[in-house]
Scaffold this motif. Structure first.
Motif, PDB file in Angstrom:
ATOM      1  N   LEU A   1       1.329  -0.941   0.278  1.00  0.00           N
ATOM      2  CA  LEU A   1       0.071   0.307  -0.008  1.00  0.00           C
ATOM      3  C   LEU A   1       0.998   1.049   0.193  1.00  0.00           C
ATOM      4  CD1 LEU A   1      -2.195  -0.734   2.456  1.00  0.00           C
ATOM      5  CD2 LEU A   1      -2.912  -0.879   0.041  1.00  0.00           C
ATOM      6  N   ASP A   2       0.478   2.334  -0.711  1.00  0.00           N
ATOM      7  CA  ASP A   2       1.034   3.382  -0.622  1.00  0.00           C
ATOM      8  C   ASP A   2       0.997   4.010   0.744  1.00  0.00           C
ATOM      9  OD1 ASP A   2       2.547   3.436  -2.663  1.00  0.00           O
ATOM     10  OD2 ASP A   2       1.222   3.523  -4.243  1.00  0.00           O
ATOM     11  N   ASP A   3      -0.666   4.265   0.558  1.00  0.00           N
ATOM     12  CA  ASP A   3      -1.239   5.184   1.838  1.00  0.00           C
ATOM     13  C   ASP A   3      -1.615   3.726   2.868  1.00  0.00           C
ATOM     14  OD1 ASP A   3      -2.999   6.415   3.480  1.00  0.00           O
ATOM     15  OD2 ASP A   3      -4.702   6.780   2.252  1.00  0.00           O
ATOM     16  N   PRO A   4      -0.555   3.888   3.811  1.00  0.00           N
ATOM     17  CA  PRO A   4      -1.294   2.465   4.552  1.00  0.00           C
ATOM     18  C   PRO A   4      -2.550   2.888   5.750  1.00  0.00           C
ATOM     19  CG  PRO A   4       0.761   4.271   5.704  1.00  0.00           C
ATOM     20  CD  PRO A   4      -0.102   5.145   4.946  1.00  0.00           C
ATOM     21  N   ALA A   5      -2.772   1.225   5.771  1.00  0.00           N
ATOM     22  CA  ALA A   5      -4.554   1.224   6.412  1.00  0.00           C
ATOM     23  C   ALA A   5      -4.767   2.312   7.940  1.00  0.00           C
ATOM     24  CB  ALA A   5      -4.409  -0.428   6.657  1.00  0.00           C
ATOM     25  N   ASP A   6      -5.828   2.784   7.992  1.00  0.00           N
ATOM     26  CA  ASP A   6      -6.210   3.288   9.447  1.00  0.00           C
ATOM     27  C   ASP A   6      -5.673   2.556  10.375  1.00  0.00           C
ATOM     28  OD1 ASP A   6      -6.499   6.011   7.304  1.00  0.00           O
ATOM     29  OD2 ASP A   6      -8.416   4.824   7.676  1.00  0.00           O
ATOM     30  N   MET A   7      -6.588   1.181  10.771  1.00  0.00           N
ATOM     31  CA  MET A   7      -6.136   0.905  11.596  1.00  0.00           C
ATOM     32  C   MET A   7      -5.807  -0.398  11.510  1.00  0.00           C
ATOM     33  SD  MET A   7      -9.716   1.894  13.858  1.00  0.00           S
ATOM     34  CE  MET A   7      -9.470   2.714  15.320  1.00  0.00           C
ATOM     35  N   VAL A   8      -5.550  -1.455  12.217  1.00  0.00           N
ATOM     36  CA  VAL A   8      -5.141  -2.757  11.870  1.00  0.00           C
ATOM     37  C   VAL A   8      -5.427  -3.847  13.624  1.00  0.00           C
ATOM     38  CG1 VAL A   8      -3.377  -4.461  11.639  1.00  0.00           C
ATOM     39  CG2 VAL A   8      -3.158  -2.303  10.196  1.00  0.00           C
ATOM     40  N   THR A   9      -6.412  -5.003  14.010  1.00  0.00           N
ATOM     41  CA  THR A   9      -6.739  -5.927  14.469  1.00  0.00           C
ATOM     42  C   THR A   9      -5.999  -6.773  14.716  1.00  0.00           C
ATOM     43  OG1 THR A   9      -8.729  -6.298  13.825  1.00  0.00           O
ATOM     44  CG2 THR A   9      -9.083  -4.671  14.747  1.00  0.00           C
ATOM     45  N   PHE A  10      -5.733  -7.427  15.727  1.00  0.00           N
ATOM     46  CA  PHE A  10      -4.677  -8.090  15.747  1.00  0.00           C
ATOM     47  C   PHE A  10      -5.220  -9.337  17.348  1.00  0.00           C
ATOM     48  CE2 PHE A  10      -2.479  -4.881  18.400  1.00  0.00           C
ATOM     49  CZ  PHE A  10      -2.534  -5.464  19.160  1.00  0.00           C
ATOM     50  N   SER A  11      -5.383 -10.417  17.715  1.00  0.00           N
ATOM     51  CA  SER A  11      -5.477 -11.367  18.662  1.00  0.00           C
ATOM     52  C   SER A  11      -4.394 -12.553  18.229  1.00  0.00           C
ATOM     53  CB  SER A  11      -6.781 -11.024  18.625  1.00  0.00           C
ATOM     54  OG  SER A  11      -7.392 -11.813  20.100  1.00  0.00           O
ATOM     55  N   LYS A  12      -5.655 -13.715  18.815  1.00  0.00           N
ATOM     56  CA  LYS A  12      -4.990 -15.320  18.486  1.00  0.00           C
ATOM     57  C   LYS A  12      -3.004 -14.925  18.607  1.00  0.00           C
ATOM     58  CE  LYS A  12      -8.265 -16.749  15.485  1.00  0.00           C
ATOM     59  NZ  LYS A  12      -8.755 -18.196  15.748  1.00  0.00           N
ATOM     60  N   LYS A  13      -2.543 -15.448  17.451  1.00  0.00           N
ATOM     61  CA  LYS A  13      -0.708 -15.745  17.892  1.00  0.00           C
ATOM     62  C   LYS A  13      -0.142 -14.780  18.305  1.00  0.00           C
ATOM     63  CE  LYS A  13       0.983 -18.447  13.635  1.00  0.00           C
ATOM     64  NZ  LYS A  13      -0.963 -19.087  13.403  1.00  0.00           N
ATOM     65  N   LEU A  14      -0.867 -13.634  18.530  1.00  0.00           N
ATOM     66  CA  LEU A  14      -0.377 -12.446  19.316  1.00  0.00           C
ATOM     67  C   LEU A  14      -0.355 -12.274  20.626  1.00  0.00           C
ATOM     68  CD1 LEU A  14      -0.044 -10.749  16.213  1.00  0.00           C
ATOM     69  CD2 LEU A  14       0.568  -9.289  17.241  1.00  0.00           C
ATOM     70  N   LEU A  15      -0.729 -13.287  21.445  1.00  0.00           N
ATOM     71  CA  LEU A  15      -1.744 -13.766  22.770  1.00  0.00           C
ATOM     72  C   LEU A  15      -2.547 -12.058  23.532  1.00  0.00           C
ATOM     73  CD1 LEU A  15       1.573 -15.293  22.999  1.00  0.00           C
ATOM     74  CD2 LEU A  15      -0.235 -16.302  22.703  1.00  0.00           C
ATOM     75  N   ILE A  16      -2.678 -10.978  22.815  1.00  0.00           N
ATOM     76  CA  ILE A  16      -3.142 -10.146  23.286  1.00  0.00           C
ATOM     77  C   ILE A  16      -3.736  -9.702  22.231  1.00  0.00           C
ATOM     78  CG2 ILE A  16      -1.541  -8.259  23.173  1.00  0.00           C
ATOM     79  CD1 ILE A  16      -2.089  -7.653  25.599  1.00  0.00           C
ATOM     80  N   GLY A  17      -5.315  -8.996  22.719  1.00  0.00           N
ATOM     81  CA  GLY A  17      -6.021  -8.354  21.198  1.00  0.00           C
ATOM     82  C   GLY A  17      -6.021  -7.002  21.621  1.00  0.00           C
ATOM     83  N   GLY A  18      -5.850  -6.245  20.448  1.00  0.00           N
ATOM     84  CA  GLY A  18      -5.834  -5.015  20.258  1.00  0.00           C
ATOM     85  C   GLY A  18      -5.974  -4.375  19.179  1.00  0.00           C
ATOM     86  N   TYR A  19      -5.209  -3.142  18.474  1.00  0.00           N
ATOM     87  CA  TYR A  19      -5.465  -2.274  17.130  1.00  0.00           C
ATOM     88  C   TYR A  19      -4.723  -1.485  17.026  1.00  0.00           C
ATOM     89  CZ  TYR A  19      -8.438   1.211  19.721  1.00  0.00           C
ATOM     90  OH  TYR A  19      -9.184   1.987  20.402  1.00  0.00           O
TER      91      TYR A  19
END
Lengths: 408, 408
Positions: free
Chosen positions: A254-272
């Protein structure tokens, strides 16, 4: 057992990794496990600094901020909220609500609780709490009988395989889906429910390991921008390295990054992760009691160290190569059973001729010592840990071959 | 520091309790902490048996089943879902959806996603994810700019203090609120959004430690039954012993038990207890990746053992007595600052003359070594751990008195 499902893709570096056991045995860490703080109110000493070694060190390009949460659903729910707050603040032009907005918000009515929407995709999965569920469109049984927000669902490209053979058809299919996205944005705007954000998985996992081209995602990002909608990439299942890059959406360029990225699972903690402008204007707007768990962050920091020291992203690429080639071979050997072998890194999948046969095959593999998981109507998803090496892949392929041979 | 807020009421038996430290130091437990399972899919060995020693041993009367979750919001979200599923199954008369229901559910439309509602109360707090937030009615800032379901909010009784003096007025106020509940149920039924369930806290905590009489709750339970709505008691903050009974709603003396009880915070793991008929008809309808965390359940089992061995519920009653009497004395001594001292067990609160003074008082107490938390517009809530003894209460009262003296 050889685990190629890893608790629904949530075990990053295998079971009982010595680095994690060491954390547990360090007496200095005991109290972090025993005393879970209310992170938003009384974060433990040095917590922001600890985030620098952990989450912040893997922040996707362009996103400097992170909000921790306890699980994938909470991460998406709160990311949606941050999007709505950002959208309304932008509409309002400032951050002071009218007395009417304040009064109506408490009783669930507009303008305080505005009719805004999140656009999602058919086949997408973003969690099962009521906000998330309004953006989840996989199986009926996951949504049946539960009230939903009237939010739009766009078609996700149905690519034909092998990709090389259907380049033109697939490009057309993607174009059709993107046009539909724009139509829905206009339609929902007219309905008085503007699309404040678009949410999408880089690979639809629960929905059947469905892919679109990197170009599709770049164009989708541009559409979001054009219409003033936030662009949220849900990396709850794809994040953490199994596609060969830490974040699957890094593949898009991407030239222009995403505004937000959510995560959990393999990162063991969730968030964005999020861009500066998605920081709510006032404190306590995004808040709950625990807001994650510093003990999980401690594990994550160690996991990231192991990923770097053992060069696991390169390992994933090598193992993924063996796996995908092996799946191609099996699909050539069992064309009446298998099709559409596909993958990025070790994040691989294959289709089985029907749902019933798929389920039998998973059971057969289980009885031979391999744990697999299904997705979509007739797919099997392969989700090994990042420590899965070439010889593990070979072992898995041999056993999977035996299971397939038994199906004849 | 003397902590009378305990991470927003989420530390059951104080910090670094030896019993919990011991769990951590037992090498047999290490792998439970390091390898978090997908509980709904691959529960660890003996997990159901472990629940018998833990959660099931404190099941509220009449509720034999429990569903674990990761946090309070997820617990309520999923309890609401179980209510909607129960309600629709009851309406349908059987558990086989029509093809139309299945098809529409995936695209967020009725009849698959029916227009059902949950009735909640003004001043109530049930979490901040989008479903929960539609039942939360505390501060505008918690809801502003976030889309909401059009669900009804009934008035919660505003009792006048001292209670003994206003018996008649308070009884009338409660009657008014109960009538309004019935009116709203009828109104929302007519609107085509039937009230599938009613959710209420035994004491509105975040909303300002608001009480209603036990009789009010018994009558509310009867109203729910009369209208075929589920009755859900949210014990996320009140559960776990601080009212002197393990569940605050045990004080009511219900003939017909609540249908569901949600919990989290002091129980360290989230979830809900429920009657048999709220078990969904098919697997995977209530599901997510982690569905709680067996490591937290391990802690809880130990916490429950400590509560029993050290007779902490009796301790809470004794300490609560000292606290509440002390608060009465302080309110008599500082009538220009304090009013409405109230409490059940150590779950106590007091009103301060205005928001600004309340916040200053909390800050002053903090500087003198006591951690307190606010709630509502002008209240302070006291939430000590269950191990808070009479002498701790006395120490707290002395310091609180000093802080009040400074305010003059």
């Amino acid at each position: 057992m050889l685990d190629v499902y890893t608790q629904i893709a949530s075990i990053p570096i295998g079971y009982n990794h010595p680095a994690l056991m060491k954390i547990m045995m360090n007496p200095h860490n005991l109290s972090s496990f025993v005393n879970r703080p209310a992170l938003g109110m009384l974060p433990p000493r040095m917590f922001p600094e600890k985030l620098l070694d952990g989450l912040i060190s893997v922040a996707p390009k362009g996103l400097k901020r992170v909000q921790t949460m306890a699980c994938g659903s909470c991460s998406n729910e709160n990311a949606y909220k941050a999007i709505f707050i950002w959208y309304r603040t932008k509409q309002r032009g400032h951050s002071n609500p009218t007395p009417e907005e304040s009064a109506t918000s408490v009783i669930n009515q507009a303008p305080g609780c505005p009719d805004l929407s999140i656009l999602s995709f058919m086949g997408g999965f973003h969690g099962r709490t009521l906000g998330c569920l309004s953006t989840t469109h996989t199986k009926a049984i996951q949504k049946l009988d539960v009230p939903s927000f009237d939010w739009p669902a766009a078609p996700f490209p149905k690519l034909r395989y092998p990709l090389a053979q259907y380049e033109r058809e697939n490009a057309q299919e993607e174009k059709r889906c993107l046009e539909e996205v724009e139509d829905l944005i206009v339609k929902w705007e007219k309905k008085g429910k503007p699309v404040a954000g678009i949410v999408i998985e880089p690979i639809q996992a629960e929905g059947g390991d469905n892919y679109a081209s990197f170009d599709f995602f770049r164009k989708l990002r541009a559409i979001a921008k054009k219409h003033g909608s936030a662009f949220l990439v849900d990396e709850v299942q794809t994040g953490g390295g199994s596609t060969g890059l830490f974040w699957a959406h890094q593949h898009w360029g991407l030239d222009d990054p995403a505004d937000m990225v959510t995560f959990s699972k393999k990162l063991l903690i969730g968030g964005y992760f999020y861009k500066d402008e998605f920081e709510p204007d006032k404190p306590m707007r995004i808040f709950n009691t625990w807001m994650g768990d510093p003990a999980k962050n401690m594990f994550l920091t160690e996991v990231l160290k192991v990923i770097r020291e053992e060069n696991l992203l390169e390992q994933v690429k090598r193992t993924g190569h063996v796996m995908l080639n092996g799946l191609y071979e099996l699909q050539a050997r069992y064309p009446h059973l298998l099709s559409k072998a596909r993958g990025l890194g070790t994040f691989c999948a294959i289709d089985v001729k029907d749902e019933d046969t798929r389920n039998k095959l998973i059971l057969k593999a289980r009885n031979k010592g391999v744990v697999l998981g299904g997705c979509g109507n007739q797919s099997i998803r392969f989700r090994p840990a990042l420590v899965f090496k070439e010889h593990h892949a070979q072992l898995f392929l041999n056993i999977f071959n035996d299971a397939l041979a038994d199906m004849k």
